[in-house]
Design a protein around this motif. Structure first.
Motif, PDB file in Angstrom:
ATOM      1  N   GLU A   1     -14.919  -2.870  -0.302  1.00  7.32           N
ATOM      2  CA  GLU A   1     -14.272  -2.232   0.845  1.00  7.32           C
ATOM      3  C   GLU A   1     -13.599  -3.288   1.723  1.00  7.32           C
ATOM      4  OE1 GLU A   1     -15.902   0.540   4.492  1.00  7.32           O
ATOM      5  OE2 GLU A   1     -17.087   0.467   2.637  1.00  7.32           O
ATOM      6  N   PHE A   2     -14.290  -4.398   1.913  1.00 10.46           N
ATOM      7  CA  PHE A   2     -13.732  -5.473   2.726  1.00 10.46           C
ATOM      8  C   PHE A   2     -12.482  -6.056   2.064  1.00 10.46           C
ATOM      9  CE2 PHE A   2     -13.548  -9.960   4.110  1.00 10.46           C
ATOM     10  CZ  PHE A   2     -13.381  -9.747   5.473  1.00 10.46           C
ATOM     11  N   ARG A   3     -12.583  -6.282   0.779  1.00  4.49           N
ATOM     12  CA  ARG A   3     -11.432  -6.829   0.050  1.00  4.49           C
ATOM     13  C   ARG A   3     -10.240  -5.880   0.140  1.00  4.49           C
ATOM     14  NH1 ARG A   3     -12.055  -9.843  -5.706  1.00  4.49           N
ATOM     15  NH2 ARG A   3     -13.821 -10.621  -4.510  1.00  4.49           N
ATOM     16  N   ALA A   4     -10.489  -4.618   0.015  1.00  4.43           N
ATOM     17  CA  ALA A   4      -9.395  -3.638   0.113  1.00  4.43           C
ATOM     18  C   ALA A   4      -8.760  -3.677   1.492  1.00  4.43           C
ATOM     19  CB  ALA A   4      -9.916  -2.236  -0.201  1.00  4.43           C
ATOM     20  N   ALA A   5      -9.595  -3.847   2.530  1.00  5.46           N
ATOM     21  CA  ALA A   5      -9.062  -3.889   3.894  1.00  5.46           C
ATOM     22  C   ALA A   5      -8.215  -5.145   4.112  1.00  5.46           C
ATOM     23  CB  ALA A   5     -10.199  -3.836   4.907  1.00  5.46           C
ATOM     24  N   VAL A   6      -8.672  -6.267   3.584  1.00  5.49           N
ATOM     25  CA  VAL A   6      -7.886  -7.505   3.704  1.00  5.49           C
ATOM     26  C   VAL A   6      -6.558  -7.354   2.956  1.00  5.49           C
ATOM     27  CG1 VAL A   6      -7.811  -9.981   3.220  1.00  5.49           C
ATOM     28  CG2 VAL A   6      -9.950  -8.935   3.995  1.00  5.49           C
ATOM     29  N   THR A   7      -6.608  -6.733   1.797  1.00  7.61           N
ATOM     30  CA  THR A   7      -5.373  -6.504   1.032  1.00  7.61           C
ATOM     31  C   THR A   7      -4.419  -5.603   1.809  1.00  7.61           C
ATOM     32  OG1 THR A   7      -6.558  -6.784  -1.043  1.00  7.61           O
ATOM     33  CG2 THR A   7      -4.427  -5.660  -1.154  1.00  7.61           C
ATOM     34  N   THR A   8      -4.966  -4.568   2.413  1.00  2.92           N
ATOM     35  CA  THR A   8      -4.125  -3.637   3.178  1.00  2.92           C
ATOM     36  C   THR A   8      -3.416  -4.351   4.325  1.00  2.92           C
ATOM     37  OG1 THR A   8      -5.530  -1.758   2.629  1.00  2.92           O
ATOM     38  CG2 THR A   8      -4.158  -1.548   4.603  1.00  2.92           C
ATOM     39  N   ILE A   9      -4.143  -5.162   5.079  1.00  3.05           N
ATOM     40  CA  ILE A   9      -3.513  -5.815   6.228  1.00  3.05           C
ATOM     41  C   ILE A   9      -2.521  -6.882   5.770  1.00  3.05           C
ATOM     42  CG2 ILE A   9      -5.283  -7.585   6.692  1.00  3.05           C
ATOM     43  CD1 ILE A   9      -4.920  -6.901   9.690  1.00  3.05           C
ATOM     44  N   CYS A  10      -2.827  -7.578   4.683  1.00  5.89           N
ATOM     45  CA  CYS A  10      -1.888  -8.582   4.161  1.00  5.89           C
ATOM     46  C   CYS A  10      -0.595  -7.905   3.691  1.00  5.89           C
ATOM     47  CB  CYS A  10      -2.510  -9.367   3.010  1.00  5.89           C
ATOM     48  SG  CYS A  10      -3.725 -10.588   3.535  1.00  5.89           S
ATOM     49  N   LEU A  11      -0.743  -6.791   3.014  1.00  3.05           N
ATOM     50  CA  LEU A  11       0.430  -6.083   2.515  1.00  3.05           C
ATOM     51  C   LEU A  11       1.276  -5.562   3.670  1.00  3.05           C
ATOM     52  CD1 LEU A  11       1.543  -5.515  -0.259  1.00  3.05           C
ATOM     53  CD2 LEU A  11       0.161  -3.441  -0.349  1.00  3.05           C
ATOM     54  N   ASP A  12       0.610  -5.035   4.681  1.00  2.00           N
ATOM     55  CA  ASP A  12       1.353  -4.517   5.832  1.00  2.00           C
ATOM     56  C   ASP A  12       2.130  -5.633   6.521  1.00  2.00           C
ATOM     57  OD1 ASP A  12       2.072  -2.475   7.780  1.00  2.00           O
ATOM     58  OD2 ASP A  12       0.789  -3.588   9.156  1.00  2.00           O
ATOM     59  N   LEU A  13       1.488  -6.768   6.718  1.00  2.00           N
ATOM     60  CA  LEU A  13       2.179  -7.888   7.373  1.00  2.00           C
ATOM     61  C   LEU A  13       3.301  -8.439   6.485  1.00  2.00           C
ATOM     62  CD1 LEU A  13      -0.889  -9.686   8.996  1.00  2.00           C
ATOM     63  CD2 LEU A  13       0.972  -8.538  10.222  1.00  2.00           C
ATOM     64  N   ALA A  14       3.059  -8.499   5.171  1.00  2.00           N
ATOM     65  CA  ALA A  14       4.099  -8.999   4.255  1.00  2.00           C
ATOM     66  C   ALA A  14       5.341  -8.122   4.331  1.00  2.00           C
ATOM     67  CB  ALA A  14       3.572  -9.052   2.824  1.00  2.00           C
ATOM     68  N   LEU A  15       5.150  -6.827   4.374  1.00  2.00           N
ATOM     69  CA  LEU A  15       6.307  -5.923   4.411  1.00  2.00           C
ATOM     70  C   LEU A  15       6.980  -5.955   5.784  1.00  2.00           C
ATOM     71  CD1 LEU A  15       5.028  -2.970   2.201  1.00  2.00           C
ATOM     72  CD2 LEU A  15       6.492  -4.905   1.578  1.00  2.00           C
ATOM     73  N   GLN A  16       6.221  -6.272   6.832  1.00  2.00           N
ATOM     74  CA  GLN A  16       6.855  -6.486   8.143  1.00  2.00           C
ATOM     75  C   GLN A  16       7.736  -7.739   8.114  1.00  2.00           C
ATOM     76  OE1 GLN A  16       4.561  -6.073  11.827  1.00  2.00           O
ATOM     77  NE2 GLN A  16       2.916  -5.081  10.675  1.00  2.00           N
ATOM     78  N   LEU A  17       7.266  -8.768   7.409  1.00  2.00           N
ATOM     79  CA  LEU A  17       8.080  -9.982   7.280  1.00  2.00           C
ATOM     80  C   LEU A  17       9.362  -9.681   6.507  1.00  2.00           C
ATOM     81  CD1 LEU A  17       5.337 -12.640   6.461  1.00  2.00           C
ATOM     82  CD2 LEU A  17       6.441 -12.222   8.662  1.00  2.00           C
ATOM     83  N   GLN A  18       9.214  -8.931   5.410  1.00  2.00           N
ATOM     84  CA  GLN A  18      10.397  -8.570   4.618  1.00  2.00           C
ATOM     85  C   GLN A  18      11.424  -7.827   5.487  1.00  2.00           C
ATOM     86  OE1 GLN A  18       9.915  -5.340   1.863  1.00  2.00           O
ATOM     87  NE2 GLN A  18      11.477  -6.108   0.450  1.00  2.00           N
ATOM     88  N   ALA A  19      10.934  -6.890   6.281  1.00  2.00           N
ATOM     89  CA  ALA A  19      11.834  -6.039   7.065  1.00  2.00           C
ATOM     90  C   ALA A  19      12.580  -6.818   8.144  1.00  2.00           C
ATOM     91  CB  ALA A  19      11.037  -4.894   7.695  1.00  2.00           C
ATOM     92  N   ASP A  20      12.051  -8.001   8.499  1.00  2.00           N
ATOM     93  CA  ASP A  20      12.677  -8.801   9.562  1.00  2.00           C
ATOM     94  C   ASP A  20      13.241 -10.113   9.002  1.00  2.00           C
ATOM     95  OD1 ASP A  20      13.427  -9.251  12.244  1.00  2.00           O
ATOM     96  OD2 ASP A  20      11.646 -10.482  12.610  1.00  2.00           O
ATOM     97  N   ALA A  21      13.410 -10.195   7.685  1.00  2.00           N
ATOM     98  CA  ALA A  21      13.886 -11.444   7.077  1.00  2.00           C
ATOM     99  C   ALA A  21      15.291 -11.778   7.569  1.00  2.00           C
ATOM    100  CB  ALA A  21      13.876 -11.338   5.552  1.00  2.00           C
ATOM    101  N   GLU A  22      15.537 -13.077   7.705  1.00  2.00           N
ATOM    102  CA  GLU A  22      16.776 -13.573   8.316  1.00  2.00           C
ATOM    103  C   GLU A  22      18.031 -12.912   7.744  1.00  2.00           C
ATOM    104  OE1 GLU A  22      16.519 -17.760   7.658  1.00  2.00           O
ATOM    105  OE2 GLU A  22      15.423 -18.122   9.521  1.00  2.00           O
ATOM    106  N   GLY A  23      18.760 -12.260   8.579  1.00  2.00           N
ATOM    107  CA  GLY A  23      20.073 -11.749   8.219  1.00  2.00           C
ATOM    108  C   GLY A  23      20.087 -10.587   7.244  1.00  2.00           C
ATOM    109  N   SER A  24      18.915 -10.102   6.849  1.00  2.00           N
ATOM    110  CA  SER A  24      18.876  -9.116   5.767  1.00  2.00           C
ATOM    111  C   SER A  24      19.388  -7.757   6.212  1.00  2.00           C
ATOM    112  CB  SER A  24      17.450  -8.971   5.245  1.00  2.00           C
ATOM    113  OG  SER A  24      16.601  -8.486   6.262  1.00  2.00           O
ATOM    114  N   SER A  25      19.992  -7.029   5.252  1.00  2.00           N
ATOM    115  CA  SER A  25      20.396  -5.652   5.533  1.00  2.00           C
ATOM    116  C   SER A  25      19.756  -4.664   4.563  1.00  2.00           C
ATOM    117  CB  SER A  25      21.921  -5.514   5.520  1.00  2.00           C
ATOM    118  OG  SER A  25      22.442  -5.679   4.233  1.00  2.00           O
ATOM    119  N   HIS A  26      19.055  -5.176   3.554  1.00  2.00           N
ATOM    120  CA  HIS A  26      18.321  -4.313   2.631  1.00  2.00           C
ATOM    121  C   HIS A  26      16.946  -4.923   2.328  1.00  2.00           C
ATOM    122  CE1 HIS A  26      22.470  -2.939   1.631  1.00  2.00           C
ATOM    123  NE2 HIS A  26      21.900  -1.801   1.315  1.00  2.00           N
TER     124      HIS A  26
END
Lengths: 381, 381
Positions: B236-261
């Motif tokens: 359960e703990f591992r799943a929670a860590v994975t969930t938060i890492c994935l959420d933050l990773a996709l937030q980084l993708q969405a704000d990547a320099e100059g990106s439009s897609h």
């Protein structure tokens, strides 16, 4: 001039309507002999266009008497129908010039994943008039996004080599990049042609990495007519092939899509040549460094961040980096001020001293520019 | 909210004048206990910044009680003087919070190859007031070219995890990318933290490849206070860590320099997971494909040209490629019309069917835009 500089060749370039932009788009080169030795190197991409698959079969016996090239369509990922187009093209050239179909090389370049129409190819081949001064038109006909044709000649003692090249994007070799045809009137057997060509492309086209994207259609071909009657010294011939390959490679770099800088990355004091090439290629593929050069920003930290991703032998904290003669990083620490670096000229020289041996290699690339993005976001439209 | 969501942590973010652009640039996070277990993953770049070298020593015993992070300078390729700055920063935090210096992790981000001034760091640490609601300010202070802070929380049964992340460029992991701090009040020993973190980053940050450029300063840290008094189920703990890492990773993708897609490259029916990741990463690093997506051009030939450069198991002429649900390539031949593909939305889904097994992986990337080139040609100015 181009592929008709050497004796024993006829060529033509003509417009058959394949290119949306208009202009010549079909080239033929005919080896009139007396010899018909040939060698070629091909893309190492596993995704190979139909003309690559065909030409690899043709070249297997070291004999080719003609090569036909079209722009306006890559004939790649077009399935069995696409292969039939390639085969029918070779057949038409063979019928026109009274040759064996299996001695006709085929090259295509353009958009991947669209069928190439056969009718204009057959009609164009039927009407083509090959001449001893057709090399210039042939060089025009193989252009895609090139802004001008690329040709080169090298003269030996009584023999010569001429050539033409195209390639402005998807420009990263492995082995060979883009389309290149070299012709010589030297009398050289196919096995020696092959050795000379591989030796030459290894240090020229193979070290040009403009945008890190390997093509599906790359082919570099060398045809020998023997029309000079001269058998050149092997080392001399190899040097001449290397010279012409290097000249054409640097012409391709200078005309790479959207580029505003030509960057030479020279890695010195490497443990071996492979390490030097690996380090140079890693820097050549670093978008952040390439964008910095576009902005005339000597951001040497991005050079070291790219070098650090390789498995080459070096101490990451004892590297020197110079940009256009200014040693901005000395032994892994800030050296001369980055403000001293002048990146206004088109030519940029990056010197990386690995301090781990005696081998050296140079990799050539371009900067990453607004125009590169623009050209490649609108290519197929 | 951020790193003070879980119980047992205090944090602060403040402005000390390191960033040319102004704004908060120093963050501290203090684990108040009762436990002080910690784990971290670091960039695999051999060119490592001084704070990475320091933090790798600190984390070796699985204990860390505080982490200090600065933006406005990477402290990388700054030699022994730079390492002394990192060490003195850790000493100052230890003195301020009454900790052992060797339990203080340090992270830096910003330009490579410039000395980081020590005085503002020491003055800032001296005046810092850490509070139980300082997480939001801390997330602001680690931003560089990020347009907004990234935070996330996941709640378990009586325990929780909170986190913050920064990273918009030089965004390609191996292992870990950018700066991330996760805090939990679960009672988990360091070895289990380490296993959970590595498992999570492997399928999240490690598969984010925005621009193919690996940083010198990447660090993902997980601190556990045990303040909830609860020992969670390991899965359960591992799943929670994975969930938060994935959420933050996709937030980084969405704000990547100059990106439009935001491009998700899903490779299915691979012979193994490594093949699926390799194929996805090759497409993610293909500038021509990324520029085409910027231009809303579904140029699937560039996908296949990138796939063809890998050593993954597949038949190059029996691949299916779909873009946003349209199968533009079926068995290596043109499928549905590329005109049916709508690339106007920010989200782009590329589905590559290798037909060679049962394994799957998704790699996330962005398009290559004018703005990316612009931001990265002007970064250090």
């Amino acid at each position: 001039m181009s592929v008709t500089h050497a004796k024993g060749f006829a060529a033509v370039g003509l417009e058959i309507g394949l290119k949306n932009s208009g202009g010549k788009d079909l080239a033929l080169v005919h080896n009139l002999g007396p010899r018909n030795a040939a060698a070629a190197v091909f893309t190492s991409n596993r995704a190979k266009a139909n003309p690559i698959i065909w030409s690899q079969q043709v070249i297997a016996d070291g004999i080719a008497t003609a090569i036909v090239l079209n722009s306006g369509g890559a004939n790649c990922y077009t399935g069995s129908r696409g292969f039939q187009v390639t085969h029918a093209t070779a057949e038409a050239v063979a019928a026109k010039l009274d040759l064996s179909t299996t001695d006709v090389l085929v090259c295509s370049t353009g958009l991947i994943g669209e069928q190439l129409p056969l009718e204009p190819l057959l009609a164009g081949i039927e009407t083509a008039q090959l001449t001893a001064d057709g090399g210039a038109d042939a060089a025009l006909a193989i252009m895609t996004t090139d802004s001008h044709p690329k040709t080169s000649v090298v003269d030996g003692a009584g023999w010569s080599i001429g050539g033409m090249a195209k390639g402005a994007g998807m420009l990263a070799p492995g082995l060979a990049t883009m389309l290149v045809v070299l012709t010589t009137d030297a009398d050289v057997p196919a096995s020696d042609l092959d050795a000379a060509l591989r030796s030459a492309t290894r240090v020229s086209f193979d070290r040009l990495d403009s945008d890190g994207c390997m093509s599906t259609n790359d082919q570099v071909t060398l045809l020998a007519s023997g029309a000079s009657g001269i058998v050149p010294d092997a080392a001399e011939f190899r040097a001449a092939v290397t010279t012409i390959c290097l000249d054409l490679a640097l012409q391709l770099q200078a005309d790479a899509e959207g580029s505003s800088h030509d960057i030479s990355i020279e890695t010195v004091n490497a443990a071996n040549e492979d390490d030097a090439v690996m380090v140079g290629r890693s820097v050549a593929r670093n978008n952040l460094f390439k964008a910095a050069v576009f902005g005339n920003d000597p951001n040497w930290g991005r050079v070291l961040a790219a070098v650090g991703t390789t498995s080459a032998t070096f101490d990451p904290y004892d590297i020197d980096v110079s940009i256009n003669g200014v040693m901005v990083c000395r032994s892994g620490e800030p050296g001369q001020s980055r403000d001293l670096v002048d990146l206004a000229p088109r030519a940029v020289h990056v010197l990386i001293d690995l301090k781990s041996g005696t081998d050296t290699a140079t990799v050539w690339t371009n900067d990453l520019t607004h125009d590169y993005v623009h050209e490649n976001s609108a290519y197929s439209s």
